[in-house]
Write a protein that holds these residues in place. Sequence first.
Motif, PDB file in Angstrom:
ATOM      1  N   THR A   1       0.606  -1.359  -0.043  1.00 46.52           N
ATOM      2  CA  THR A   1      -0.027  -0.170   0.060  1.00 46.52           C
ATOM      3  C   THR A   1       0.860   1.380   0.143  1.00 46.52           C
TER       4      THR A   1
ATOM      5  N   HIS B   1      -1.674  10.639   3.794  1.00 47.13           N
ATOM      6  CA  HIS B   1      -2.709   9.770   2.958  1.00 47.13           C
ATOM      7  C   HIS B   1      -2.369   9.447   1.726  1.00 47.13           C
TER       8      HIS B   1
ATOM      9  N   PRO C   1      -3.152   8.573  -1.952  1.00 47.72           N
ATOM     10  CA  PRO C   1      -3.828   8.509  -3.200  1.00 47.72           C
ATOM     11  C   PRO C   1      -4.224   7.044  -3.708  1.00 47.72           C
ATOM     12  N   GLU C   2      -5.316   6.838  -4.112  1.00 48.27           N
ATOM     13  CA  GLU C   2      -5.852   5.700  -4.669  1.00 48.27           C
ATOM     14  C   GLU C   2      -4.827   5.058  -5.814  1.00 48.27           C
ATOM     15  N   ASP C   3      -4.309   6.000  -6.572  1.00 41.10           N
ATOM     16  CA  ASP C   3      -3.648   5.629  -7.645  1.00 41.10           C
ATOM     17  C   ASP C   3      -2.077   5.378  -7.273  1.00 41.10           C
TER      18      ASP C   3
ATOM     19  N   ALA D   1      -1.474   3.773  -4.247  1.00 42.03           N
ATOM     20  CA  ALA D   1      -1.751   2.617  -3.267  1.00 42.03           C
ATOM     21  C   ALA D   1      -1.497   1.278  -4.013  1.00 42.03           C
TER      22      ALA D   1
ATOM     23  N   SER E   1      -1.167  -3.100  -4.735  1.00 40.65           N
ATOM     24  CA  SER E   1      -2.082  -3.997  -4.277  1.00 40.65           C
ATOM     25  C   SER E   1      -1.510  -5.275  -4.651  1.00 40.65           C
TER      26      SER E   1
END
Length: 395
Positions: free
Chosen positions: A174, A335, A337-339, A341, A343
């Motif tokens: 992550t 925090h 960012p989704e792009d 993170a 996985s």
Amino acid sequence: MLHLRSLCNRFPLVRKAFAVASHICCVDRFVPQAAHSYLTSMASGTIRVGIIGAGGNTKKLHIPLLQKIKGVSVVSVSNRSLESSQRAAAEFNIPTVAANWSELINDPEIDAVVIGTWPHTHHTLVLAALAANKHVLTEARLAMNAIEAREMLQASANRPHLVTQVVPSPITFTWDATIQQIIMEQRLGDLIYVEVRSQSGAVPEEAGSSLSWRQDIALSGLNVMALGIFYEALQRWVGDAVRVQALAKTVVKQRTHGETGEPAGVMIPDHLDILAELACGAQAHLVISDVTGVGRSASKEFWLYGSKGTLHLDLNAQKLSLALQAEGGKLQEVHIPEDKAGSWRVEEEFIAAIRGTEKVQRTTFATGVRYMEFTQAVAMSYQTGQAISLPLTAV
């Protein structure tokens, strides 16, 4: 630096781990070259996968995720027993149960092999699969020791048309990209000190407790607790160690062998303290322990201290924090960012590499060799009380 071939003579645990592995690792030179069936391009044809060792991680992740990929078929499985193989085949609708791993590897209808066994068989199975012209994804840790790992890397290099991949340490996926960016942008300044803790929160078990495969040198080799998992993650951010010194302690010295029921002496430590000098100039301290849980909870964390800031990753809290001197020096949550993170996409990456649409990054055999050399250097140090320089000299 020390020559790898001299290690077995100089260090007892290295000799023990290599001897155990060598007893089963004489297959590569005798496995005949299988007549391979994929004459059409892997980019467009169905990729047929065989599974050796359908255990926990393989059943939880590898098989179901491979079966979700278009153009991939899991066609055969081989476990330690026929009954176990049949159960796995029934659970995942796998059409063929191989009598043994050799039959699976030499099946001309199979293009790629996933190895989900314990480390003591990885060297044998990887060499045999490559000799049979199969792509290979193997579980971590890569090998029993650095000697095996280098031989596996060389076998892979001798067959550049085949994809080889070792299952990566997933614990920091992550945050990896964000941490790499913070370091590369020099937001921490010059890296001074790194602290890594993997303390399970467990208390010492009673003597005679069951011996797990992770505590059995015949199955795990020189791999110790979560050392390799945490070091591999650290490698992604700061690179490799060039010098290590370690102390080790085995608190629970005798356990009961799960299969024989007989007493078994434990040769793998359950507590490690490691000091390291990193190539980037920083010092590092790693504490890996399964016995320091009295009065405290589990601790799985990384601290990176620089001349301008401090970074803290708390895996238990799933939280990354950053303190910058220029902004008051107080830790504040970062925090992701989704792009940014990352996985788990191990199976997807393996198949994409076979099809030629991307290259293996997590994790290459070359990276596996580097963490196995670190693991071996740690063992050499706690046996002798000496600091060990890295890299170890190649065979």
